[in-house]
Design a protein around this motif. Structure first.
Motif, PDB file in Angstrom:
ATOM      1  N   ALA A 154       9.194   2.051 -15.908  1.00  6.36           N
ATOM      2  CA  ALA A 154       9.016   3.260 -15.668  1.00  6.36           C
ATOM      3  C   ALA A 154       7.675   3.782 -16.817  1.00  6.36           C
ATOM      4  O   ALA A 154       6.925   4.297 -16.091  1.00  6.36           O
ATOM      5  N   GLU A 155       8.122   3.412 -17.862  1.00  2.23           N
ATOM      6  CA  GLU A 155       6.937   3.794 -18.802  1.00  2.23           C
ATOM      7  C   GLU A 155       5.511   3.133 -18.503  1.00  2.23           C
ATOM      8  O   GLU A 155       4.614   3.632 -18.637  1.00  2.23           O
ATOM      9  N   THR A 156       5.596   1.956 -17.905  1.00  2.00           N
ATOM     10  CA  THR A 156       4.184   1.384 -17.550  1.00  2.00           C
ATOM     11  C   THR A 156       3.551   2.158 -16.699  1.00  2.00           C
ATOM     12  O   THR A 156       2.212   2.237 -16.718  1.00  2.00           O
ATOM     13  N   ALA A 157       4.115   2.601 -15.794  1.00  2.00           N
ATOM     14  CA  ALA A 157       3.645   3.370 -14.388  1.00  2.00           C
ATOM     15  C   ALA A 157       3.701   5.004 -14.693  1.00  2.00           C
ATOM     16  O   ALA A 157       3.354   5.490 -13.581  1.00  2.00           O
ATOM     17  N   GLU A 158       4.133   5.313 -15.764  1.00  4.38           N
ATOM     18  CA  GLU A 158       4.212   6.784 -16.146  1.00  4.38           C
ATOM     19  C   GLU A 158       5.111   7.400 -14.868  1.00  4.38           C
ATOM     20  O   GLU A 158       4.827   8.629 -14.461  1.00  4.38           O
ATOM     21  N   LEU A 159       6.197   6.917 -14.526  1.00  4.67           N
ATOM     22  CA  LEU A 159       7.124   7.355 -13.611  1.00  4.67           C
ATOM     23  C   LEU A 159       8.383   7.392 -14.162  1.00  4.67           C
ATOM     24  O   LEU A 159       9.609   7.776 -13.558  1.00  4.67           O
ATOM     25  N   GLU A 160       8.694   7.936 -15.578  1.00  5.62           N
ATOM     26  CA  GLU A 160       9.896   8.318 -16.132  1.00  5.62           C
ATOM     27  C   GLU A 160      10.395   9.498 -15.385  1.00  5.62           C
ATOM     28  O   GLU A 160      11.701   9.531 -15.060  1.00  5.62           O
ATOM     29  N   VAL A 161      10.012  10.661 -15.070  1.00  8.36           N
ATOM     30  CA  VAL A 161      10.417  11.766 -14.645  1.00  8.36           C
ATOM     31  C   VAL A 161      10.977  11.596 -12.932  1.00  8.36           C
ATOM     32  O   VAL A 161      12.218  11.939 -12.907  1.00  8.36           O
ATOM     33  N   PRO A 162      10.139  11.047 -12.135  1.00 11.15           N
ATOM     34  CA  PRO A 162      10.973  10.798 -10.781  1.00 11.15           C
ATOM     35  C   PRO A 162      11.866   9.726 -11.053  1.00 11.15           C
ATOM     36  O   PRO A 162      12.865  10.074 -10.087  1.00 11.15           O
ATOM     37  N   ALA A 193       8.013  -9.054  -2.681  1.00  6.04           N
ATOM     38  CA  ALA A 193       7.488 -10.104  -1.934  1.00  6.04           C
ATOM     39  C   ALA A 193       6.927 -11.003  -3.150  1.00  6.04           C
ATOM     40  O   ALA A 193       6.624 -12.043  -2.951  1.00  6.04           O
ATOM     41  N   ALA A 194       6.863 -10.598  -4.244  1.00  2.00           N
ATOM     42  CA  ALA A 194       6.210 -11.523  -5.396  1.00  2.00           C
ATOM     43  C   ALA A 194       6.641 -10.725  -6.882  1.00  2.00           C
ATOM     44  O   ALA A 194       7.781 -10.169  -6.783  1.00  2.00           O
ATOM     45  N   SER A 195       5.909 -11.164  -7.838  1.00  2.00           N
ATOM     46  CA  SER A 195       6.455 -10.787  -9.076  1.00  2.00           C
ATOM     47  C   SER A 195       5.242  -9.979  -9.811  1.00  2.00           C
ATOM     48  O   SER A 195       4.010 -10.444  -9.317  1.00  2.00           O
ATOM     49  N   GLY A 196       5.223  -9.225 -10.779  1.00  2.00           N
ATOM     50  CA  GLY A 196       4.024  -8.436 -11.517  1.00  2.00           C
ATOM     51  C   GLY A 196       3.860  -7.191 -10.798  1.00  2.00           C
ATOM     52  O   GLY A 196       4.255  -7.018  -9.595  1.00  2.00           O
ATOM     53  N   GLY A 197       3.361  -6.092 -11.648  1.00  2.00           N
ATOM     54  CA  GLY A 197       2.817  -5.007 -11.386  1.00  2.00           C
ATOM     55  C   GLY A 197       3.925  -4.255 -10.413  1.00  2.00           C
ATOM     56  O   GLY A 197       5.182  -3.972 -10.998  1.00  2.00           O
ATOM     57  N   VAL A 198       3.656  -3.695  -9.275  1.00  2.00           N
ATOM     58  CA  VAL A 198       4.573  -3.021  -8.441  1.00  2.00           C
ATOM     59  C   VAL A 198       5.949  -3.793  -8.153  1.00  2.00           C
ATOM     60  O   VAL A 198       6.945  -3.041  -7.834  1.00  2.00           O
ATOM     61  N   TRP A 199       5.882  -5.119  -8.092  1.00  2.00           N
ATOM     62  CA  TRP A 199       7.035  -5.788  -7.626  1.00  2.00           C
ATOM     63  C   TRP A 199       7.936  -5.958  -8.708  1.00  2.00           C
ATOM     64  O   TRP A 199       9.246  -5.948  -8.240  1.00  2.00           O
ATOM     65  N   ASP A 200       7.471  -5.969  -9.926  1.00  2.00           N
ATOM     66  CA  ASP A 200       8.474  -5.865 -10.944  1.00  2.00           C
ATOM     67  C   ASP A 200       9.256  -4.395 -11.070  1.00  2.00           C
ATOM     68  O   ASP A 200      10.644  -4.494 -11.217  1.00  2.00           O
ATOM     69  N   ARG A 201       8.554  -3.297 -10.632  1.00  3.77           N
ATOM     70  CA  ARG A 201       8.997  -2.174 -10.604  1.00  3.77           C
ATOM     71  C   ARG A 201      10.222  -1.899  -9.452  1.00  3.77           C
ATOM     72  O   ARG A 201      11.209  -1.225  -9.407  1.00  3.77           O
ATOM     73  N   VAL A 202       9.786  -2.632  -8.494  1.00  9.44           N
ATOM     74  CA  VAL A 202      10.868  -2.731  -7.171  1.00  9.44           C
ATOM     75  C   VAL A 202      12.028  -3.686  -7.468  1.00  9.44           C
ATOM     76  O   VAL A 202      13.251  -2.908  -7.090  1.00  9.44           O
ATOM     77  N   ALA A 203      12.005  -4.477  -8.205  1.00  8.88           N
ATOM     78  CA  ALA A 203      12.911  -5.349  -8.666  1.00  8.88           C
ATOM     79  C   ALA A 203      13.836  -4.667  -9.577  1.00  8.88           C
ATOM     80  O   ALA A 203      15.111  -4.750  -9.667  1.00  8.88           O
ATOM     81  N   ALA A 204      13.156  -3.978 -10.598  1.00  7.09           N
ATOM     82  CA  ALA A 204      14.070  -3.189 -11.790  1.00  7.09           C
ATOM     83  C   ALA A 204      14.948  -1.984 -11.028  1.00  7.09           C
ATOM     84  O   ALA A 204      15.986  -1.854 -11.123  1.00  7.09           O
ATOM     85  N   ALA A 230       0.892  -1.292  -0.088  1.00 11.21           N
ATOM     86  CA  ALA A 230      -0.050   0.149  -0.176  1.00 11.21           C
ATOM     87  C   ALA A 230       0.872   1.149   0.067  1.00 11.21           C
ATOM     88  O   ALA A 230       0.627   2.081  -0.541  1.00 11.21           O
ATOM     89  N   GLN A 231       2.065   1.274   0.585  1.00 11.44           N
ATOM     90  CA  GLN A 231       2.822   2.588   0.753  1.00 11.44           C
ATOM     91  C   GLN A 231       3.629   2.387  -0.684  1.00 11.44           C
ATOM     92  O   GLN A 231       3.680   3.610  -1.291  1.00 11.44           O
ATOM     93  N   LEU A 232       3.961   1.494  -1.176  1.00  4.85           N
ATOM     94  CA  LEU A 232       4.387   1.677  -2.714  1.00  4.85           C
ATOM     95  C   LEU A 232       3.298   2.172  -3.507  1.00  4.85           C
ATOM     96  O   LEU A 232       3.863   3.122  -4.438  1.00  4.85           O
ATOM     97  N   GLU A 233       2.366   1.661  -3.651  1.00  2.00           N
ATOM     98  CA  GLU A 233       1.351   2.142  -4.633  1.00  2.00           C
ATOM     99  C   GLU A 233       0.906   3.590  -4.295  1.00  2.00           C
ATOM    100  O   GLU A 233       0.657   4.316  -5.182  1.00  2.00           O
ATOM    101  N   ALA A 234       1.041   4.022  -2.922  1.00  2.00           N
ATOM    102  CA  ALA A 234       0.600   5.397  -2.661  1.00  2.00           C
ATOM    103  C   ALA A 234       1.736   6.331  -3.239  1.00  2.00           C
ATOM    104  O   ALA A 234       1.396   7.459  -3.648  1.00  2.00           O
ATOM    105  N   ALA A 235       2.976   5.786  -2.691  1.00  2.00           N
ATOM    106  CA  ALA A 235       4.230   6.747  -3.231  1.00  2.00           C
ATOM    107  C   ALA A 235       4.258   6.739  -4.768  1.00  2.00           C
ATOM    108  O   ALA A 235       4.703   7.864  -5.192  1.00  2.00           O
TER     109      ALA A 235
END
Length: 436
Positions: free
Chosen positions: A363-371, A325-336, A296-301
């Protein structure tokens, strides 16, 4: 006129033009789009709506605009001096307060990151108030509300503090910021110390309970019920808040359509938390508290960082807190992020070249390229990367705010054009496509 002053006026004009364009012709919206605020204190009724343009009730001249000459002026408050922003001190020019407030209050969720950062600079700028402001603080209130709509709670709180002791309207906003950031005890203490604020029954009951005076809170609730001074839904919610047995035995509460931060906080306290995903962006700050789970913290951040409402370093701290903790979604971004961070820490170009493509894709998937560009551009610039890794590193460097254009030879016509654009000189460069 100096070059810096001309640039400041140009930026101010560009922002004002963008606000007008975003509004659209004939658009009319309320002065405040923040309709989710808690009714924490009694607020005075809003001023009467102005007459429509071109409509007059008499042949008398318009009232003369007056402004106080001494003492602090709320509408002039800001966090950034003209020397910092590059915007002129007379930022609002001859504009009318009504028009400026209306323009600032319009919703603009699709601004590009650079335009959003410039808009926030405009909101935080110290500037002379409009000539007709009259010391009412309406422009300050509109600026605070615009920051709240963008999810910039800490910045909004700092602007409120810079304006001096808050009146009911500003305290109402400061109270909700505290509820969403876990500082409700301090807000309740401020409420009890300020005799000029009249807390509503729900806020009074909540604060009495937070301060440990449960008997007074229960008595206040019974008084509010006898006076029919609270809504039935608030009555049930507050009763469960004060009596854990009711919360355990009663059926689930109906989901509110548009919960305020106080209602959201009470639902959390009775064991029926409301998800913040479908709520206004400001509510995402509540999931950054230590009481929320890591996912929840990751998704909010990510929601906040995407809108420029969270510092990139805070996002990196959450990404690298522990192993995914797993794969897919936010966990793939954490691993990357963790893979690239480790490769850069080891100063290993080969490892960086392997880790960079997955990071950019995530980053492109989550539109987080700039941060993410803000986090890694400087560190990537220390390595001599070629091929795909070099192209991706250049792209991140160009996206990072404040990062100087890399001093490197372009690898193709597209890179040559992008570097020329970043340096402000595209003379002799062929644009690679129609958009360029």
């Amino acid at each position: 006129m100096s070059t810096d002053r001309r640039a400041g006026w140009w930026r101010a004009g560009a922002v004002c033009a963008a606000l007008a364009a975003a509004a659209g012709p004939g658009a009319a919206q309320p002065l405040s789009a923040i309709d989710w605020l808690s009714q924490s204190v009694a607020v005075p009724p809003p001023p009467p709506a102005p007459r429509e343009p071109g409509v007059t009730g008499s042949a008398a001249p318009e009232p003369i605009a007056v402004s106080p000459l001494d003492g602090p002026v709320a509408d002039a408050a800001g966090l950034l001096a003209p020397q910092v922003t590059g915007l002129p001190a007379a930022l609002w020019g001859p504009g009318r307060t009504e028009d400026i407030v209306t323009a600032l209050s319009r919703d603009r969720p699709d601004l590009l990151p650079g335009a959003r950062a410039l808009f926030q600079t405009l909101l935080l700028a110290e500037a002379q108030p409009p000539a007709d402001s009259g010391g009412t603080g309406r422009l300050l209130l509109a600026r605070v509300d615009a920051l709240l709509a963008m999810g910039a709670l800490e910045t909004a709180a700092a602007l409120i503090a810079a304006s001096g002791p808050p009146g009911p309207d500003l305290f109402r906003r400061a109270f909700d910021i505290a509820l969403l950031t876990g500082a409700e005890d301090a807000a309740c203490a401020d409420l009890s110390r300020n005799a000029g604020l009249a807390p509503t029954f729900p806020a009074r009951i909540f604060c009495l309970a937070r301060q440990g005076d449960w008997n007074a809170a229960a008595l206040t609730l019974r008084t509010a019920e006898a006076l029919s001074a609270i809504t039935p839904s608030d009555e049930v919610l507050l009763a469960r808040f004060l009596d854990p047995a009711l919360a355990e035995e009663g059926p689930p509460l109906p989901l509110p359509d548009r919960p305020s931060p106080l209602v959201w906080r009470l639902h959390e306290a009775v064991g029926e938390p409301l998800p913040t995903t479908g709520l206004p962006l400001a509510f995402a700050h509540a999931d950054l508290r230590a009481t929320a789970g890591w996912k929840a913290q990751l998704e909010a951040a990510e929601r906040l960082a995407r809108m420029g409402a969270l510092a990139p370093n805070a996002l990196l701290a959450l990404y690298t807190e522990r192993r995914p903790a797993a794969s897919g979604g936010v966990w793939d971004r954490v691993a990357a992020v963790q893979a690239l961070d480790a490769a850069l820490a080891a100063a290993d170009p080969a490892a960086v070249a392997r880790a960079l493509p997955p990071l950019v894709a995530a980053a492109e998937t989550a539109e987080l390229e700039v941060p993410l560009a803000s986090l890694f551009a400087d560190r990537l610039a220390t390595l001599d990367l070629v091929g795909q890794a070099g192209r991706l590193a250049l792209r991140l460097a160009l996206l990072a705010p404040g990062h100087p254009p890399p001093a490197r030879a372009p690898q193709d016509a597209t890179e040559a054009f992008l570097l020329g654009l970043a340096r402000g000189d595209v003379a002799g460069l062929a644009p690679p496509d129609s958009l360029a």
